[in-house]
Scaffold this motif. Structure first.
Motif, PDB file in Angstrom:
ATOM      1  N   PHE A 270      -9.864  14.295  14.694  1.00 49.46           N
ATOM      2  CA  PHE A 270     -10.765  14.120  13.530  1.00 49.46           C
ATOM      3  C   PHE A 270     -12.114  14.993  13.597  1.00 49.46           C
ATOM      4  O   PHE A 270     -12.603  15.644  12.641  1.00 49.46           O
ATOM      5  N   TYR A 271     -12.655  14.796  14.769  1.00 48.73           N
ATOM      6  CA  TYR A 271     -14.018  15.261  15.188  1.00 48.73           C
ATOM      7  C   TYR A 271     -13.952  16.672  15.666  1.00 48.73           C
ATOM      8  O   TYR A 271     -15.306  17.149  15.828  1.00 48.73           O
ATOM      9  N   GLY A 272     -13.042  16.907  16.350  1.00 47.50           N
ATOM     10  CA  GLY A 272     -13.100  18.026  17.318  1.00 47.50           C
ATOM     11  C   GLY A 272     -13.610  17.658  18.873  1.00 47.50           C
ATOM     12  O   GLY A 272     -13.832  16.651  19.019  1.00 47.50           O
ATOM     13  N   GLU A 273     -13.425  18.731  19.868  1.00 42.77           N
ATOM     14  CA  GLU A 273     -13.588  18.350  21.164  1.00 42.77           C
ATOM     15  C   GLU A 273     -14.808  17.732  21.541  1.00 42.77           C
ATOM     16  O   GLU A 273     -14.980  16.512  22.011  1.00 42.77           O
ATOM     17  N   GLU A 274     -16.118  18.234  21.060  1.00 43.10           N
ATOM     18  CA  GLU A 274     -17.245  17.983  21.823  1.00 43.10           C
ATOM     19  C   GLU A 274     -17.721  16.339  21.145  1.00 43.10           C
ATOM     20  O   GLU A 274     -17.903  15.391  21.766  1.00 43.10           O
ATOM     21  N   THR A 275     -17.560  16.358  19.788  1.00 47.67           N
ATOM     22  CA  THR A 275     -18.018  15.155  19.149  1.00 47.67           C
ATOM     23  C   THR A 275     -17.029  14.080  19.298  1.00 47.67           C
ATOM     24  O   THR A 275     -17.512  12.903  19.565  1.00 47.67           O
ATOM     25  N   GLY A 276     -15.724  14.432  19.264  1.00 48.13           N
ATOM     26  CA  GLY A 276     -14.411  13.696  19.525  1.00 48.13           C
ATOM     27  C   GLY A 276     -14.831  13.060  20.875  1.00 48.13           C
ATOM     28  O   GLY A 276     -14.596  11.405  20.905  1.00 48.13           O
ATOM     29  N   VAL A 277     -14.966  13.510  21.990  1.00 49.31           N
ATOM     30  CA  VAL A 277     -15.264  12.754  23.283  1.00 49.31           C
ATOM     31  C   VAL A 277     -16.386  11.981  23.165  1.00 49.31           C
ATOM     32  O   VAL A 277     -16.197  10.680  23.601  1.00 49.31           O
ATOM     33  N   ARG A 278     -17.439  12.303  22.303  1.00 51.44           N
ATOM     34  CA  ARG A 278     -18.593  11.355  22.419  1.00 51.44           C
ATOM     35  C   ARG A 278     -18.262  10.078  21.685  1.00 51.44           C
ATOM     36  O   ARG A 278     -18.692   9.074  22.118  1.00 51.44           O
ATOM     37  N   VAL A 279     -17.673  10.402  20.377  1.00 51.51           N
ATOM     38  CA  VAL A 279     -17.421   9.134  19.779  1.00 51.51           C
ATOM     39  C   VAL A 279     -16.394   8.466  20.116  1.00 51.51           C
ATOM     40  O   VAL A 279     -16.576   6.967  20.231  1.00 51.51           O
ATOM     41  N   ALA A 280     -15.502   8.641  21.097  1.00 50.77           N
ATOM     42  CA  ALA A 280     -14.414   7.870  21.364  1.00 50.77           C
ATOM     43  C   ALA A 280     -14.895   6.971  22.558  1.00 50.77           C
ATOM     44  O   ALA A 280     -14.284   6.029  22.921  1.00 50.77           O
ATOM     45  N   ARG A 281     -16.104   7.350  23.427  1.00 51.23           N
ATOM     46  CA  ARG A 281     -16.446   6.574  24.374  1.00 51.23           C
ATOM     47  C   ARG A 281     -16.719   5.139  24.107  1.00 51.23           C
ATOM     48  O   ARG A 281     -16.548   4.231  24.812  1.00 51.23           O
ATOM     49  N   LYS A 282     -17.462   4.905  22.775  1.00 52.00           N
ATOM     50  CA  LYS A 282     -17.820   3.470  22.519  1.00 52.00           C
ATOM     51  C   LYS A 282     -16.346   2.765  22.264  1.00 52.00           C
ATOM     52  O   LYS A 282     -16.445   1.611  22.669  1.00 52.00           O
ATOM     53  N   HIS A 283     -15.527   3.579  21.612  1.00 51.56           N
ATOM     54  CA  HIS A 283     -14.363   2.520  21.489  1.00 51.56           C
ATOM     55  C   HIS A 283     -13.495   2.552  22.870  1.00 51.56           C
ATOM     56  O   HIS A 283     -12.938   1.106  22.895  1.00 51.56           O
ATOM     57  N   ILE A 284     -13.509   3.337  23.623  1.00 45.15           N
ATOM     58  CA  ILE A 284     -13.161   3.080  25.001  1.00 45.15           C
ATOM     59  C   ILE A 284     -13.892   1.862  25.541  1.00 45.15           C
ATOM     60  O   ILE A 284     -12.797   1.389  26.328  1.00 45.15           O
ATOM     61  N   SER A 303     -17.772  10.270  32.169  1.00 47.51           N
ATOM     62  CA  SER A 303     -18.603  11.339  32.688  1.00 47.51           C
ATOM     63  C   SER A 303     -17.917  12.707  32.423  1.00 47.51           C
ATOM     64  O   SER A 303     -18.681  13.666  32.388  1.00 47.51           O
ATOM     65  N   THR A 304     -16.859  12.800  31.790  1.00 53.24           N
ATOM     66  CA  THR A 304     -16.081  13.877  31.385  1.00 53.24           C
ATOM     67  C   THR A 304     -16.449  14.339  29.958  1.00 53.24           C
ATOM     68  O   THR A 304     -16.982  13.525  29.114  1.00 53.24           O
ATOM     69  N   THR A 305     -16.650  15.683  29.915  1.00 51.90           N
ATOM     70  CA  THR A 305     -16.748  16.137  28.277  1.00 51.90           C
ATOM     71  C   THR A 305     -15.462  16.980  27.861  1.00 51.90           C
ATOM     72  O   THR A 305     -15.701  17.485  26.780  1.00 51.90           O
ATOM     73  N   CYS A 306     -14.518  16.995  28.480  1.00 54.85           N
ATOM     74  CA  CYS A 306     -13.314  17.519  28.083  1.00 54.85           C
ATOM     75  C   CYS A 306     -12.486  16.375  27.575  1.00 54.85           C
ATOM     76  O   CYS A 306     -12.086  15.200  28.090  1.00 54.85           O
ATOM     77  N   SER A 307     -11.737  16.622  26.625  1.00 48.41           N
ATOM     78  CA  SER A 307     -10.898  15.646  25.699  1.00 48.41           C
ATOM     79  C   SER A 307      -9.561  15.449  26.578  1.00 48.41           C
ATOM     80  O   SER A 307      -9.163  14.466  26.486  1.00 48.41           O
ATOM     81  N   ASN A 308      -9.089  16.468  27.236  1.00 43.72           N
ATOM     82  CA  ASN A 308      -7.666  16.164  27.708  1.00 43.72           C
ATOM     83  C   ASN A 308      -8.267  15.301  29.169  1.00 43.72           C
ATOM     84  O   ASN A 308      -7.433  14.152  29.301  1.00 43.72           O
ATOM     85  N   ASN A 309      -9.325  15.506  29.702  1.00 42.57           N
ATOM     86  CA  ASN A 309      -9.650  14.877  30.855  1.00 42.57           C
ATOM     87  C   ASN A 309     -10.121  13.397  30.365  1.00 42.57           C
ATOM     88  O   ASN A 309      -9.663  12.305  31.256  1.00 42.57           O
ATOM     89  N   GLN A 310     -10.537  13.267  29.361  1.00 39.13           N
ATOM     90  CA  GLN A 310     -10.724  12.036  28.771  1.00 39.13           C
ATOM     91  C   GLN A 310      -9.776  11.217  28.575  1.00 39.13           C
ATOM     92  O   GLN A 310      -9.399   9.868  29.238  1.00 39.13           O
ATOM     93  N   LEU A 311      -8.744  11.565  27.855  1.00 33.47           N
ATOM     94  CA  LEU A 311      -7.482  11.043  27.926  1.00 33.47           C
ATOM     95  C   LEU A 311      -6.589  10.620  29.037  1.00 33.47           C
ATOM     96  O   LEU A 311      -6.120   9.644  29.195  1.00 33.47           O
ATOM     97  N   ALA A 312      -6.627  11.795  29.972  1.00 37.97           N
ATOM     98  CA  ALA A 312      -6.129  11.393  31.158  1.00 37.97           C
ATOM     99  C   ALA A 312      -6.601  10.162  32.012  1.00 37.97           C
ATOM    100  O   ALA A 312      -5.909   9.294  32.583  1.00 37.97           O
ATOM    101  N   ALA A 313      -7.946  10.146  31.885  1.00 40.08           N
ATOM    102  CA  ALA A 313      -8.653   9.233  32.667  1.00 40.08           C
ATOM    103  C   ALA A 313      -8.536   7.576  32.182  1.00 40.08           C
ATOM    104  O   ALA A 313      -8.373   6.815  32.858  1.00 40.08           O
ATOM    105  N   VAL A 314      -8.455   7.775  30.622  1.00 41.43           N
ATOM    106  CA  VAL A 314      -7.984   6.379  30.142  1.00 41.43           C
ATOM    107  C   VAL A 314      -6.654   6.194  30.378  1.00 41.43           C
ATOM    108  O   VAL A 314      -6.395   4.800  30.548  1.00 41.43           O
TER     109      VAL A 314
END
Length: 326
Positions: A270-284, A303-314
């Protein structure tokens, strides 16, 4: 069932509009789990600001299931009327007026719950918005400006008089912000004094809370806000409890993990890479807080700013948490 104007909702459980939280991915998820209505994040009544990327994400999306509800906030009747009209043009089926937000940046502009100090202005705003649109208009507000000035009954009667179709009341004053505990006596008094649907909001954390509040206030519905953070399935739990009278367990850890991962992907899309990673943090963070007391899981994820890395870490964190719970 709960009706708002011509719309009959599937249940009496609603998701509260929350700035920075109730975006389209979260609204859709909560509705999948049983929220009958999920109002958008608060939009400024200044429609000249709606061209920004942030504002565009707050407007109800055309693919969103009906009825679509949008919340507007402001202090000028004509401006609020224009915002309501623009909301309907953008696809809103219900317009909600914010007179409940306690945030200083909103109240300093004499909007949100600050409006409760001026009942004449309250009437002017509500009347202007109701007159401007041909869709149901609802109102969300607090019990008053302060403990010594609880005027929710008067505001509710004004709302009914000018044609507001339903009201939601948070059981705190503006001065309370989110401190202490919500009180429901004022909400009960409101329900006794108006004929339009009244929805109770504030500190609804469990099915037992929900049952008590409905029984005490005799309100027509419940609106959940912070209780849905990190557990959108709470709407399903409440619905099951009302149907069966039995306290349902949470979905198992595998099901919850799949919901978390799907939600994060939806945020990224919905938000794209940069904003999406930032918005997702609060929900995570909220999901993890409800699944584990160990804060170390968040370190790599945040600590990650990459969506794929964020998803993998979660995904890794959820896998470890699942193992500890079996």
């Amino acid at each position: 069932m709960l009706s708002i104007g011509s719309y009959t909702l599937d249940s009496n459980l609603l998701l509260a509009p929350m700035a920075g939280v109730t975006d389209y991915p979260f609204r859709r998820l909560c509705r999948q789990y049983g929220a009958a209505l999920a109002t958008s994040e608060m939009l400024s009544a200044d429609v000249s600001l709606w061209g920004s990327k942030k504002s565009r994400t707050r407007i109800p999306q055309q693919q969103e299931a009906a009825p679509r509800s949008v919340q507007i906030a402001g202090s000028e009747p004509q401006q609020m009327a224009e915002a309501a009209h623009a909301s309907v043009q953008q696809g809103a089926h219900i317009v909600d007026i914010n007179m409940g937000c306690p945030a200083k940046k909103v109240c300093n502009k004499a909007a949100g719950s600050a409006l409760l100090r001026d009942e004449v202005l309250v009437r002017d705003i509500l009347q202007a918005v109701v007159t401007a649109v041909n869709v149901p208009v609802t109102l969300k507000f607090r019990t008053g400006w302060s403990v010594s000035n609880r005027n929710a009954v008067t505001v509710a009667q004004i709302a009914e008089d000018v044609g507001i179709q339903a009201i939601a009341i948070h059981g705190r004053t503006r001065a309370d912000a989110y401190r202490g505990y919500a009180e429901y006596e004022t909400i009960r008094q409101v329900k006794m004094n108006v004929g339009i649907p009244v929805i109770a909001n504030g500190d609804i954390q469990t099915p037992l809370d929900a049952a008590f509040i409905l029984d005490y206030t005799h309100t027509d519905g419940l609106m959940l806000g912070r209780a849905a953070w990190g557990q959108p399935w709470i709407f399903w739990q409440l619905g099951e409890f009302f149907k069966t009278g039995e306290l349902p367990a949470q979905p198992d850890v595998y099901t919850r993990s799949q919901v978390v991962l799907a939600h994060i992907r939806a945020i990224h899309d919905f938000y794209g890479e940069e904003t999406g990673v930032r918005v997702a943090r609060k929900h995570i963070g909220w999901y993890l807080d409800r699944m584990t007391s160990d804060p170390s899981y968040k370190q790599r994820i945040f600590s990650t700013t990459c969506s794929n890395n964020q998803l993998a870490a979660v995904n890794d964190a959820l896998g470890i948490i699942a193992l500890t719970q079996y």
